[in-house]
Design an enzyme around this catalytic site. Structure first.
Site, PDB file in Angstrom:
ATOM      1  N   CYS A  54       0.820  -1.206   0.000  1.00 31.46           N
ATOM      2  CA  CYS A  54       0.000   0.000   0.000  1.00 31.46           C
ATOM      3  C   CYS A  54       0.859   1.263   0.000  1.00 31.46           C
ATOM      4  O   CYS A  54       1.904   1.304   0.635  1.00 31.46           O
ATOM      5  CB  CYS A  54      -0.882   0.035   1.227  1.00 31.46           C
ATOM      6  SG  CYS A  54      -1.960  -1.385   1.371  1.00 31.46           S
ATOM      7  N   ARG A 102       5.395   0.113  -5.982  1.00 32.46           N
ATOM      8  CA  ARG A 102       5.287  -0.674  -4.753  1.00 32.46           C
ATOM      9  C   ARG A 102       4.337  -1.859  -4.916  1.00 32.46           C
ATOM     10  O   ARG A 102       4.374  -2.783  -4.104  1.00 32.46           O
ATOM     11  CB  ARG A 102       4.781   0.218  -3.614  1.00 32.46           C
ATOM     12  CG  ARG A 102       5.754   1.291  -3.214  1.00 32.46           C
ATOM     13  CD  ARG A 102       5.093   2.338  -2.347  1.00 32.46           C
ATOM     14  NE  ARG A 102       4.746   1.838  -1.036  1.00 32.46           N
ATOM     15  CZ  ARG A 102       5.545   1.908   0.029  1.00 32.46           C
ATOM     16  NH1 ARG A 102       6.721   2.465  -0.090  1.00 32.46           N
ATOM     17  NH2 ARG A 102       5.176   1.453   1.192  1.00 32.46           N
ATOM     18  N   TRP A 108      -2.800  -2.728  -1.693  1.00 30.21           N
ATOM     19  CA  TRP A 108      -2.375  -4.100  -1.962  1.00 30.21           C
ATOM     20  C   TRP A 108      -3.138  -4.948  -0.964  1.00 30.21           C
ATOM     21  O   TRP A 108      -2.908  -4.868   0.239  1.00 30.21           O
ATOM     22  CB  TRP A 108      -0.873  -4.209  -1.767  1.00 30.21           C
ATOM     23  CG  TRP A 108      -0.273  -5.520  -2.143  1.00 30.21           C
ATOM     24  CD1 TRP A 108       0.073  -5.949  -3.395  1.00 30.21           C
ATOM     25  CD2 TRP A 108       0.098  -6.585  -1.253  1.00 30.21           C
ATOM     26  NE1 TRP A 108       0.620  -7.210  -3.341  1.00 30.21           N
ATOM     27  CE2 TRP A 108       0.652  -7.623  -2.033  1.00 30.21           C
ATOM     28  CE3 TRP A 108       0.017  -6.770   0.124  1.00 30.21           C
ATOM     29  CZ2 TRP A 108       1.114  -8.820  -1.498  1.00 30.21           C
ATOM     30  CZ3 TRP A 108       0.478  -7.967   0.663  1.00 30.21           C
ATOM     31  CH2 TRP A 108       1.018  -8.969  -0.145  1.00 30.21           C
ATOM     32  N   ASN A 132      -1.701   1.965   5.586  1.00 31.56           N
ATOM     33  CA  ASN A 132      -0.773   0.930   5.125  1.00 31.56           C
ATOM     34  C   ASN A 132      -0.389   0.111   6.343  1.00 31.56           C
ATOM     35  O   ASN A 132      -0.080   0.673   7.388  1.00 31.56           O
ATOM     36  CB  ASN A 132       0.466   1.602   4.507  1.00 31.56           C
ATOM     37  CG  ASN A 132       1.581   0.612   4.207  1.00 31.56           C
ATOM     38  OD1 ASN A 132       1.345  -0.585   4.098  1.00 31.56           O
ATOM     39  ND2 ASN A 132       2.793   1.127   4.084  1.00 31.56           N
ATOM     40  N   GLY A 133      -0.407  -1.220   6.204  1.00 28.48           N
ATOM     41  CA  GLY A 133      -0.040  -2.084   7.327  1.00 28.48           C
ATOM     42  C   GLY A 133      -1.216  -2.945   7.733  1.00 28.48           C
ATOM     43  O   GLY A 133      -2.151  -3.139   6.938  1.00 28.48           O
ATOM     44  N   GLU A 178      18.140 -17.758  -6.830  1.00 25.49           N
ATOM     45  CA  GLU A 178      17.726 -16.426  -7.286  1.00 25.49           C
ATOM     46  C   GLU A 178      17.182 -16.500  -8.724  1.00 25.49           C
ATOM     47  O   GLU A 178      16.178 -15.854  -9.042  1.00 25.49           O
ATOM     48  CB  GLU A 178      18.921 -15.457  -7.187  1.00 25.49           C
ATOM     49  CG  GLU A 178      18.786 -14.133  -7.914  1.00 25.49           C
ATOM     50  CD  GLU A 178      17.641 -13.254  -7.419  1.00 25.49           C
ATOM     51  OE1 GLU A 178      16.970 -13.612  -6.452  1.00 25.49           O
ATOM     52  OE2 GLU A 178      17.411 -12.201  -8.052  1.00 25.49           O
ATOM     53  N   LYS A 221      13.459 -15.336  -9.913  1.00 18.08           N
ATOM     54  CA  LYS A 221      13.217 -14.348 -10.976  1.00 18.08           C
ATOM     55  C   LYS A 221      12.233 -14.914 -11.995  1.00 18.08           C
ATOM     56  O   LYS A 221      11.304 -14.242 -12.416  1.00 18.08           O
ATOM     57  CB  LYS A 221      14.515 -13.969 -11.714  1.00 18.08           C
ATOM     58  CG  LYS A 221      15.466 -13.052 -11.013  1.00 18.08           C
ATOM     59  CD  LYS A 221      15.042 -11.597 -10.966  1.00 18.08           C
ATOM     60  CE  LYS A 221      14.287 -11.286  -9.713  1.00 18.08           C
ATOM     61  NZ  LYS A 221      15.079 -11.079  -8.507  1.00 18.08           N
ATOM     62  N   GLU A 256       8.582 -15.294 -10.367  1.00 20.18           N
ATOM     63  CA  GLU A 256       7.832 -14.076 -10.041  1.00 20.18           C
ATOM     64  C   GLU A 256       7.469 -13.272 -11.289  1.00 20.18           C
ATOM     65  O   GLU A 256       6.468 -12.577 -11.304  1.00 20.18           O
ATOM     66  CB  GLU A 256       8.554 -13.221  -9.000  1.00 20.18           C
ATOM     67  CG  GLU A 256       9.824 -12.563  -9.434  1.00 20.18           C
ATOM     68  CD  GLU A 256      10.464 -11.717  -8.313  1.00 20.18           C
ATOM     69  OE1 GLU A 256       9.781 -11.319  -7.363  1.00 20.18           O
ATOM     70  OE2 GLU A 256      11.670 -11.466  -8.409  1.00 20.18           O
ATOM     71  N   HIS A 290      20.089 -36.856  -4.904  1.00 25.25           N
ATOM     72  CA  HIS A 290      19.453 -37.253  -3.642  1.00 25.25           C
ATOM     73  C   HIS A 290      17.933 -37.089  -3.696  1.00 25.25           C
ATOM     74  O   HIS A 290      17.280 -37.114  -2.653  1.00 25.25           O
ATOM     75  CB  HIS A 290      20.045 -36.447  -2.482  1.00 25.25           C
ATOM     76  CG  HIS A 290      21.512 -36.686  -2.294  1.00 25.25           C
ATOM     77  ND1 HIS A 290      22.010 -37.868  -1.806  1.00 25.25           N
ATOM     78  CD2 HIS A 290      22.595 -35.924  -2.583  1.00 25.25           C
ATOM     79  CE1 HIS A 290      23.337 -37.816  -1.773  1.00 25.25           C
ATOM     80  NE2 HIS A 290      23.713 -36.639  -2.246  1.00 25.25           N
ATOM     81  N   LYS A 343       6.561  -4.103  -4.173  1.00 21.90           N
ATOM     82  CA  LYS A 343       7.990  -3.807  -4.182  1.00 21.90           C
ATOM     83  C   LYS A 343       8.571  -3.806  -2.771  1.00 21.90           C
ATOM     84  O   LYS A 343       9.568  -4.444  -2.506  1.00 21.90           O
ATOM     85  CB  LYS A 343       8.231  -2.447  -4.862  1.00 21.90           C
ATOM     86  CG  LYS A 343       9.705  -2.055  -4.944  1.00 21.90           C
ATOM     87  CD  LYS A 343      10.483  -3.012  -5.826  1.00 21.90           C
ATOM     88  CE  LYS A 343      11.948  -2.661  -5.913  1.00 21.90           C
ATOM     89  NZ  LYS A 343      12.731  -3.785  -6.470  1.00 21.90           N
TER      90      LYS A 343
HETATM   91  O1  M6R Z   1      13.519  -4.462  -0.205  1.00 21.95           O
HETATM   92  P1  M6R Z   1      14.008  -5.801   0.220  1.00 21.95           P
HETATM   93  O2  M6R Z   1      15.353  -6.135  -0.333  1.00 21.95           O
HETATM   94  O3  M6R Z   1      13.974  -5.985   1.708  1.00 21.95           O
HETATM   95  O4  M6R Z   1      12.989  -6.830  -0.392  1.00 21.95           O
HETATM   96  C1  M6R Z   1      13.097  -8.202  -0.135  1.00 21.95           C
HETATM   97  C2  M6R Z   1      12.195  -9.001  -1.034  1.00 21.95           C
HETATM   98  O5  M6R Z   1      10.860  -8.648  -0.833  1.00 21.95           O
HETATM   99  C3  M6R Z   1      12.555  -8.814  -2.508  1.00 21.95           C
HETATM  100  O6  M6R Z   1      13.884  -9.133  -2.757  1.00 21.95           O
HETATM  101  C4  M6R Z   1      11.657  -9.684  -3.385  1.00 21.95           C
HETATM  102  O7  M6R Z   1      11.941 -11.034  -3.168  1.00 21.95           O
HETATM  103  C5  M6R Z   1      11.773  -9.308  -4.863  1.00 21.95           C
HETATM  104  N1  M6R Z   1      10.486  -9.454  -5.473  1.00 21.95           N
HETATM  105  C6  M6R Z   1      12.722 -10.167  -5.598  1.00 21.95           C
HETATM  106  O8  M6R Z   1      12.799  -9.865  -6.939  1.00 21.95           O
END
Ligand code: M6R
Length: 606
Positions: A2, A27, A74, A99-100, A479, A483, A486, A502, A601
């Protein structure tokens, strides 16, 4: 997550609020709304979906008045509907944006309903508006009512409220969720971050936890948790021209992938002393005193910490534990054998990471914030800040922040190893020169962009994919899988290559894409054998490798090559084709690259 904005003192502030909300789009959100007060009453517009829908509502029926608040939502409590979109209004008397999460909203709602309050949404947020009405009904002033509301609610929050009886002021409050107040010329603003306000002012006040403030056109009065008026520093935030500009690229993510040489160079500069040598923002004595480190992070930042564990343990011989931030404090960790906690966060606002860092601080550990956003909560609360200088990252998927984090972490590892005298000057110098070569080498790795298109075209039709890596490339496999999933919503898993036999090797069937990361290190032979086993069972091997290792592999269907670098640094170079592959696959599938579904974000809820 949010986003909150607000303005007071601007004629017809509706457009300004909409503009500020656009700056918070990165965000992540699924509905949006704005409310203004025109001197007689509220004018409100809310809609589900992207800001373009809200924009067309406001075009048809402009919102009058010189005070207002806006919100991108959100969804957490209640579905994505117009009724659940903010602002929420109670009794035509108070509107709020939030927000929260208000954790005790159920109890509060049932108490308020018993005394006649009628709720119109399923959100936790709406209780705020009703609590205000309840307090104002007893004759309290807006400031006193705010104290009452804050006493009643539990959880992490940032909110803004506007009351019909006080049409010349906004009230804002925060606890653990971010909130900035912008001071302009005869106008004041509020925003979830300074980015939202960058086009309006550079003069910003950050509230501390449990603060609240009355914001008028002529300025803000801040109160602490006891309702006592307090001074909070005004800071001048860096100007960020072109912040919401895609710079000619199709997506922010594409732009940010291409910004990596600069992001790395600037981050490296922050870790370089006046003598041109690598330096950490700590004295030699402080570095020598570090006996063991716990790293706290989420998502991509967590994977950066996993890479760093190989570096810090391998080079500096200091034990490292990497913790998923959301798990850390709740499992009551034993902390007394650690001397330092490093919280890694691009945004510096991930609530899980912030809370984990606070837990470490309360346990007596020295805290280091490795953050990209200056002035963020983690940056403000950490004992030491180790900044990345990647610049604003708008795409939800982290790219340049990740390679910038890795650049800072390898530099820190070398500085630590040197302070502890466990690395030879020759080895330290060699790694140093390789780190300095990174911007140029990453630039060369970016030239693989177009050649990856054909591979991503095929990958786009896959239902599932595996990512494999060994040693420092194992976290990169995790990672790479994150990527891809997501961005393109393709199911993907990352494994340590040696672990395949394994169990996970059972997943391999004819044509399954296996994205393999390989560097010319001492494990090359073993890692190549692991991949050969996957290939022999029908895996479609997509190899991401360097110019030297490539000659060892003759079984891959597709090969993407980056320049050779010391294998220790291979995760930084090989991250580039992994990002491009995920990006182009998402483009091929037509997904929302910069704001993938369900994602935000900066994740400011637990
Ligand atoms: O702002 P931050 O680095 O704390 O965010 C952590 C994760 O939310 C962030 O890396 C998230 O996994 C991304 N979507 C990855 O691309």
């Amino acid at each position: 997550m949010c986003g909150i904005v607000g303005a007071v003192g601007l004629i017809n502030c509706g457009d300004t609020l909409l503009d500020a909300l656009r700056r918070l789009e990165y965000r992540g959100y699924d509905s949006a709304g704005i409310v203004t007060h025109n001197g007689n009453g509220f004018e409100i517009a809310r809609s589900v979906g992207k800001l373009t829908s809200l924009d067309s509502l406001v075009r048809k029926k402009p919102l009058g008045g010189n005070i207002g608040i806006g919100h991108t939502r959100w969804a957490t409590h209640g579905g994505v509907t117009e009724e659940n979109a903010h602002p929420h209004i109670a009794a035509d008397r108070v509107v709020i944006v939030h927000n929260g999460i208000i954790e005790n909203h159920r109890q509060l709602r049932s108490r308020l309903e018993q005394v006649g309050h009628v709720f119109r949404s399923d959100t936790d947020s709406e209780v705020l508006a009703h609590l205000y009405v309840d307090a104002l009904n007893t004759g309290l002033s807006l400031t006193e009512a705010t104290r009452n509301v804050l006493d009643a609610i539990e959880g992490a929050y940032a909110f803004a409220a506007l009351a019909n009886d006080y049409p010349d002021m906004l009230v804002v409050a925060r606890n653990a969720s971010p909130l900035a107040i912008g001071l302009g010329d005869k106008a004041s603003f509020i925003g979830s971050d300074a980015i939202a306000l960058a086009h309006l002012t550079r003069r910003v006040i950050y509230l501390k936890d449990n603060d609240f403030a009355i914001v008028k056109a002529e300025g803000a009065t801040v109160f602490d948790v006891n309702g006592i008026s307090v001074e909070r520093d005004e800071v001048i935030v860096a100007a960020s021209p072109g912040l919401v500009d895609k710079g000619g690229y199709r997506h922010y993510m594409e732009k940010e992938i291409h910004e990596q040489p600069d992001a790395i160079a600037h981050s490296l500069a922050a870790m370089t002393g006046t003598d041109g040598r690598i330096a950490a923002p700590m004295s030699r004595e402080q570095l020598q005193g570090i006996s063991s480190i716990v790293m706290l992070a989420a998502g991509t930042s967590h994977y950066a910490s996993l890479v760093a564990r190989y570096w810090i343990e391998g080079l500096a011989r200091v034990p490292v534990t990497c913790e998923i931030a959301s798990e850390y404090r709740y499992r009551k960790p034993v902390t007394n054998h650690f001397s330092m906690a490093i919280a890694i966060s691009q945004s510096g606002e991930s609530l899980d990471t912030l809370m984990a860092m606070r837990h470490a601080a309360e346990s007596g550990l020295q805290t280091v914030g490795l953050v990209n956003v200056p002035g963020s909560t983690v940056a403000r609360e950490a004992d030491v800040v180790m900044p990345t200088r990647a610049g604003p990252e708008i795409g939800v998927a982290s790219t340049k922040a990740f390679t910038a984090q890795l650049t800072v972490l390898i530099s820190f590892s070398v500085a630590l190893a040197e302070a502890k005298r466990v690395i030879t000057p020759e080895r330290a110098n060699k790694i140093h020169s390789q780190i300095q070569a990174l911007p140029g080498l990453v630039g060369r790795a970016l030239t693989s962009f177009n050649s990856i298109r054909t591979i991503s075209h095929d990958l786009a039709s896959a239902r599932s994919a595996l990512f494999l890596g060994r040693d420092v490339l194992y976290p990169l496999a995790l990672e790479g899988a994150l990527k891809l999933k997501e961005l393109s919503y393709i199911h993907a898993e990352g494994f340590a290559s040696g672990e395949m036999k394994h169990g996970p090797i059972a997943l391999i069937e004819d044509g399954l894409p296996v994205i393999a990361m390989l560097a010319a290190d001492e494990l090359l032979g073993k890692a190549a054998s692991n991949l050969r086993e996957a290939s022999a069972r029908g895996g479609n091997i997509i190899l991401l490798t360097d110019e030297r290792a490539v000659s060892e592999v003759d079984f891959a269907q597709s090969v993407i090559t980056v320049p050779y670098i010391d294998p220790l640094l291979a995760p930084i170079l090989l991250a580039v084709p992994a990002q491009i592959l995920a990006y182009l696959t998402a483009v091929e599938k037509g997904t929302d690259v910069d704001q993938p579904r369900n994602l935000a974000k900066s994740v400011t809820v637990e």
